[in-house]
Design a protein around this motif. Structure first.
Motif, short mmCIF file in Angstrom:
data_model
loop_
_atom_site.label_atom_id
_atom_site.label_comp_id
_atom_site.label_asym_id
_atom_site.label_seq_id
_atom_site.Cartn_x
_atom_site.Cartn_y
_atom_site.Cartn_z
N THR A 268 4.14 -1.40 12.12
CA THR A 268 4.59 -1.31 13.21
C THR A 268 5.94 -2.14 13.26
OG1 THR A 268 2.61 -0.62 14.19
CG2 THR A 268 4.26 -0.89 15.59
N GLN B 153 5.69 3.22 13.90
CA GLN B 153 4.92 3.07 12.69
C GLN B 153 5.75 3.49 11.45
OE1 GLN B 153 0.99 4.68 13.58
NE2 GLN B 153 0.16 2.58 13.93
N GLU C 292 0.98 1.03 6.25
CA GLU C 292 1.54 1.36 7.37
C GLU C 292 1.68 -0.03 8.48
OE1 GLU C 292 0.01 4.37 10.48
OE2 GLU C 292 1.45 5.39 9.34
N ARG D 167 5.32 4.06 7.26
CA ARG D 167 4.65 4.06 6.13
C ARG D 167 5.26 3.91 4.89
NH1 ARG D 167 -0.28 4.93 4.70
NH2 ARG D 167 -1.24 5.54 6.51
#
Length: 178
Positions: free
Chosen positions: A25, A31, A23, A33
């Motif tokens: 940003t 964020q 994950e 994943r």
């Protein structure tokens, strides 16, 4: 010049192997994943060199090539995720500088890898002076398995958009009704 992997790194995920979930940003603070994206679409994962003291011209050309072909990736049902590694204290500033002249398409993610956590997870840390990560491209299917991999241990030799588009599964033609 030493061009080995950082100590303890197992190496990049192989073709046929499961990609490690992660994950990261994006520049807007959202964020993302990997497993959340692969559940919906194929992923083109591009690992850039980030900021090894300068903005990499090879990375810039590669990113521009993929952006120019953005519609072809959308048509292929592929999401492009670009990872930009670097030291945490300057990564936001340097990443914004890198993308300033590159409009990131809607189905692309430009992700930050502060302090190389992702880079180390994928075994791509280039352990040499003024280096960050080995440039790499992985194609990952909807179950999280790698079906294409290219890791280069130099600055050049990157994947091109055409090479990656050729490696993506071709959409099945619609069946016509009798």
């Amino acid at each position: 010049m030493y061009t080995g992997l950082a100590a303890g790194a197992a190496g990049p995920p192989p073709v046929g192997g499961k990609a490690p979930d992660f994950e990261l940003t994006n520049l807007e603070g959202k964020q993302i994943r990997l497993s959340g994206v692969t559940a919906k679409e194929t992923v083109v994962l591009i690992v850039l060199r980030g900021y090894p003291g300068y903005q990499c011209p090879f990375c810039s050309r590669q990113v521009q090539d993929f952006i120019r072909n953005a519609q072809s990736f959308a048509d292929a049902g592929a999401r492009v995720m670009m990872v930009y590694p670097g030291p945490a204290q300057s990564i936001n500033e340097r990443a914004k500088e890198f993308v300033a002249d590159k409009p990131i398409p809607e189905h692309f993610d430009f992700l930050l890898d502060p302090d190389y956590a992702f880079t180390n997870l994928f075994g791509l840390r280039w352990d040499a002076p003024r280096e960050t990560a080995y440039p790499a491209t992985f194609l990952i299917d909807r179950e999280g398995y790698v079906f294409f991999s290219k890791v280069v241990k130099s600055h050049g030799g990157r994947t091109t958009a055409a090479e990656v588009l050729d490696a993506l599964p071709k959409p099945k033609p619609a069946k016509s009704r009798p």
